[in-house]
Design a protein around this motif. Structure first.
Motif, PDB file in Angstrom:
ATOM      1  N   UNK A  14       2.614  -6.287 -75.490  1.00 49.44           N
ATOM      2  CA  UNK A  14       2.122  -5.487 -74.369  1.00 49.44           C
ATOM      3  C   UNK A  14       0.990  -6.232 -73.659  1.00 49.44           C
ATOM      4  N   UNK A  15       0.971  -6.139 -72.354  1.00 50.01           N
ATOM      5  CA  UNK A  15      -0.103  -6.739 -71.549  1.00 50.01           C
ATOM      6  C   UNK A  15      -1.109  -5.643 -71.264  1.00 50.01           C
ATOM      7  N   UNK A  16      -2.315  -5.779 -71.816  1.00 53.62           N
ATOM      8  CA  UNK A  16      -3.322  -4.720 -71.757  1.00 53.62           C
ATOM      9  C   UNK A  16      -4.542  -5.201 -70.977  1.00 53.62           C
ATOM     10  N   UNK A  17      -4.986  -4.369 -70.058  1.00 56.03           N
ATOM     11  CA  UNK A  17      -6.238  -4.594 -69.338  1.00 56.03           C
ATOM     12  C   UNK A  17      -7.203  -3.504 -69.769  1.00 56.03           C
ATOM     13  N   UNK A  18      -8.390  -3.902 -70.190  1.00 57.92           N
ATOM     14  CA  UNK A  18      -9.421  -2.949 -70.578  1.00 57.92           C
ATOM     15  C   UNK A  18     -10.651  -3.205 -69.713  1.00 57.92           C
ATOM     16  N   UNK A  19     -11.085  -2.176 -69.010  1.00 54.68           N
ATOM     17  CA  UNK A  19     -12.272  -2.274 -68.168  1.00 54.68           C
ATOM     18  C   UNK A  19     -13.330  -1.324 -68.693  1.00 54.68           C
ATOM     19  N   UNK A  20     -14.519  -1.845 -68.884  1.00 57.57           N
ATOM     20  CA  UNK A  20     -15.620  -1.102 -69.483  1.00 57.57           C
ATOM     21  C   UNK A  20     -16.488  -0.458 -68.407  1.00 57.57           C
ATOM     22  N   UNK A  21     -17.413   0.358 -68.847  1.00 60.34           N
ATOM     23  CA  UNK A  21     -18.395   0.957 -67.959  1.00 60.34           C
ATOM     24  C   UNK A  21     -19.570   0.016 -67.765  1.00 60.34           C
ATOM     25  N   UNK A  22     -20.579   0.507 -67.076  1.00 56.12           N
ATOM     26  CA  UNK A  22     -21.779  -0.299 -66.874  1.00 56.12           C
ATOM     27  C   UNK A  22     -22.329  -0.232 -65.471  1.00 56.12           C
ATOM     28  N   UNK A  23     -21.977   0.799 -64.729  1.00 57.71           N
ATOM     29  CA  UNK A  23     -22.540   0.966 -63.388  1.00 57.71           C
ATOM     30  C   UNK A  23     -22.189  -0.181 -62.458  1.00 57.71           C
ATOM     31  N   UNK A  24     -23.217  -0.816 -61.919  1.00 56.56           N
ATOM     32  CA  UNK A  24     -23.011  -1.880 -60.930  1.00 56.56           C
ATOM     33  C   UNK A  24     -22.384  -3.136 -61.534  1.00 56.56           C
ATOM     34  N   UNK A  25     -22.305  -3.213 -62.846  1.00 56.50           N
ATOM     35  CA  UNK A  25     -21.619  -4.340 -63.479  1.00 56.50           C
ATOM     36  C   UNK A  25     -20.125  -4.330 -63.131  1.00 56.50           C
ATOM     37  N   UNK A  56     -17.314   3.202 -65.035  1.00 58.31           N
ATOM     38  CA  UNK A  56     -17.171   2.431 -63.799  1.00 58.31           C
ATOM     39  C   UNK A  56     -15.842   1.682 -63.745  1.00 58.31           C
ATOM     40  N   UNK A  57     -15.347   1.244 -64.899  1.00 58.53           N
ATOM     41  CA  UNK A  57     -14.033   0.592 -64.935  1.00 58.53           C
ATOM     42  C   UNK A  57     -12.929   1.545 -64.518  1.00 58.53           C
ATOM     43  N   UNK A  58     -13.074   2.812 -64.890  1.00 56.86           N
ATOM     44  CA  UNK A  58     -12.083   3.815 -64.510  1.00 56.86           C
ATOM     45  C   UNK A  58     -12.099   4.079 -63.013  1.00 56.86           C
ATOM     46  N   UNK A  59     -13.265   4.009 -62.399  1.00 56.24           N
ATOM     47  CA  UNK A  59     -13.339   4.172 -60.946  1.00 56.24           C
ATOM     48  C   UNK A  59     -12.558   3.047 -60.269  1.00 56.24           C
ATOM     49  N   UNK A  60     -12.698   1.835 -60.776  1.00 55.46           N
ATOM     50  CA  UNK A  60     -11.954   0.690 -60.225  1.00 55.46           C
ATOM     51  C   UNK A  60     -10.454   0.925 -60.356  1.00 55.46           C
TER      52      UNK A  60
END
Length: 138
Positions: A14-25, A56-60
């Motif tokens: 599986x090709x997985x992308x994980x995006x973390x939080x961190x505000x302006x990061x 923030x990753x979820x917003x993206x």
């Protein structure tokens, strides 16, 4: 790795992308995603089977998948976040939650649905954004 090697490479799992939080990061995540798109010639949803993100990753991810925004448009959203949400913390909070909620409603509306074209989207999407959790199984 040269560009043509990267484009041809196909993982067997599986090709997985994980995006973390961190505000302006999130601006750093946007930079990385833009580089991936440039190197592969494909859009982010075409590159991954699973996308998991928080804060923030979820917003993206929501911006890309559900609001159909480009990474450039999401970058502009982050500049608004900087000015409106993270500019002056209130009441001991790290950000202005009212401004964040208003910005998210402007972007996604109040009746966002999970319907999508299964050929252009990852099979599964798990997201958490500001007291809203979404699990989408294709």
């Amino acid at each position: 790795m040269q560009r043509k090697e990267l484009v041809r490479y196909r993982a067997t799992g599986a090709r997985i992308l994980s995006l973390d939080g961190g505000g302006m990061k999130g601006l750093i995540e946007i930079d990385v995603l833009e580089q991936l798109e440039q190197e592969t010639g494909k859009k982010i949803p075409e590159l991954f089977d699973w996308i998991v993100a928080t804060s923030t990753g979820a917003i993206i991810v929501l911006g890309l998948l559900y609001a159909k925004k480009s990474l450039q448009e999401i970058r502009q959203l982050y500049y608004r976040l900087k000015d409106d949400v993270f500019a002056s913390p209130r009441f001991g909070m790290a950000y202005n939650t009212s401004a964040l909620e208003e910005l998210l409603v402007d972007l996604f509306g109040t009746e966002m649905t999970m319907e999508h074209d299964s050929h252009s989207m990852p099979k599964y999407v798990c997201l958490c954004v500001y007291k809203m959790c979404i699990l989408n199984k294709n």
